[in-house]
Design an enzyme around this catalytic site. Structure first.
Site, short mmCIF file in Angstrom:
data_model
loop_
_atom_site.label_atom_id
_atom_site.label_comp_id
_atom_site.label_asym_id
_atom_site.label_seq_id
_atom_site.Cartn_x
_atom_site.Cartn_y
_atom_site.Cartn_z
N GLU A 197 1.07 -28.66 3.89
CA GLU A 197 1.82 -27.49 3.41
C GLU A 197 1.33 -26.98 2.06
O GLU A 197 1.30 -25.77 1.81
CB GLU A 197 3.31 -27.82 3.36
CG GLU A 197 3.98 -27.91 4.72
CD GLU A 197 3.72 -29.21 5.44
OE1 GLU A 197 4.03 -29.28 6.65
OE2 GLU A 197 3.20 -30.16 4.79
N HIS A 245 14.62 -31.32 8.74
CA HIS A 245 14.41 -30.05 9.43
C HIS A 245 15.57 -29.09 9.21
O HIS A 245 15.66 -28.07 9.87
CB HIS A 245 14.26 -30.30 10.93
CG HIS A 245 13.09 -31.15 11.31
ND1 HIS A 245 12.99 -32.46 10.95
CD2 HIS A 245 11.96 -30.87 12.03
CE1 HIS A 245 11.86 -32.97 11.42
NE2 HIS A 245 11.22 -32.02 12.08
#
Length: 326
Positions: free
Chosen positions: A60, A129
């Protein structure tokens, strides 16, 4: 005009802008061949090619860093982070580089990039998440933070984000991705950034929310109507910069305010809104400002997820308290 859910509206907005601006490209994990974990980019690599819809390694920080470099050199990258729980490695690039590029170069360079990510709880996912980190990004000068609450707003706000000359963090509520459909005209018309939307007019109390919490907030307004309470509902939409004037006008009319958000209560963005009201509309208040938020705990697993997300009952109870405190 087509009936689209939120994830389809995101897909249509990306496709429209890519078709009309060759500088727009997409990058992220599994967004090409697989169309992303939620299929937001489904079919776009086949349409626009591997050079404009780029599958990246699972990194990321690198995704955000590459996007900053692309944006500095005149491209318009839209980077996807699979879940907001994985967005924290991007903070270095977004805060130290993306947000500061215009200032660092005294305006010679800008950073027209969008960092997209599914956002929030409600889909029975693990806790990494289900994060709601909007306040972290809102704290940093130079970043816009946008959170749509419906398919039509997702389409128009994402178009505006891709056309903005500065970096935008665009958080998409996963709970809304396929919750309902709405008529959306795929006509390239953007919606204004930095502006709240008045979703329901009322005179007794102002309810302020954003993202997926608009569902519970509007349902609470319907329930309150049965009790004779006329609630005005404001969809913040752009967390930063905040359109505080719209909120203040509503509070000056109603005299009461309840702020609802899914992020934990402590240091959540609702506290910033409450502070603005206290500083600028204190003498309009008939009762203290109330906040309805998630608890200060890690997002629980699916069995307790509904207890974590602010409920209609909690919102209604907060409004009743505000009405009694008048």
């Amino acid at each position: 005009m087509a009936e689209l859910n939120l994830v389809e509206a995101v897909n249509h907005a990306l496709a429209y802008e890519m078709a009309n601006d060759e500088r727009v490209l997409l990058l992220g994990e599994d967004i090409g061949v697989n169309g992303g974990v939620f299929r937001a980019t489904n079919g776009l690599q086949a349409r626009f090619g591997c050079e404009r819809v780029i599958d990246t390694p699972l990194a990321e920080g690198a995704i955000a860093g590459v996007a900053v470099g692309m944006a500095a050199m005149g491209l318009k990258p839209v980077a996807e982070i699979q879940f907001t729980g994985f967005i924290y490695p991007t903070i270095d690039q977004m805060i130290n580089h993306a947000s500061r590029l215009r200032n660092r170069t005294r305006g010679r360079l800008t950073c027209p990039m969008v960092l997209r990510s599914p956002y929030g709880a409600g889909i029975h996912a693990p806790e990494h998440h289900s994060e709601s980190p909007e306040a972290i990004f809102a704290h940093m000068p130079g970043l816009r933070v946008v959170i749509p609450s419906s398919p039509a707003r997702a389409y128009g706000l994402l178009l505006a984000a891709m056309r903005d000359p500065d970096p935008v963090v665009f958080l998409e509520p996963t709970r809304l991705y396929r919750l309902f459909k709405q008529a959306v005209a795929d006509d390239g018309e953007s919606l204004p950034l930095d502006a709240c939307f008045l979703s329901r007019e009322g005179k007794d109390v102002t309810l302020v929310a954003w993202g997926a919490m608009m569902q519970e907030t509007l349902a609470a307004a319907d329930a309150l109507e049965q009790e004779g309470v006329d609630a005005e509902v404001i969809d913040v939409a752009t967390i930063k910069p905040l359109d505080v004037e719209t909120i203040l006008r509503s509070v000056e009319k109603t005299g009461r305010c309840v702020i609802i958000h899914e992020a934990p209560r402590t240091a959540g963005f609702g506290a910033e809104i409450a502070a603005e009201i206290a500083e600028r509309a204190l003498f309009s208040l008939l009762a203290p400002v109330k906040r309805v938020a998630a608890y200060d705990v890690v997002v629980p697993l699916s069995r307790l997820e509904r207890q974590y997300i602010p409920s209609v009952d909690r919102i209604v109870e907060a409004v009743r308290s505000a009405m009694e405190g008048s």
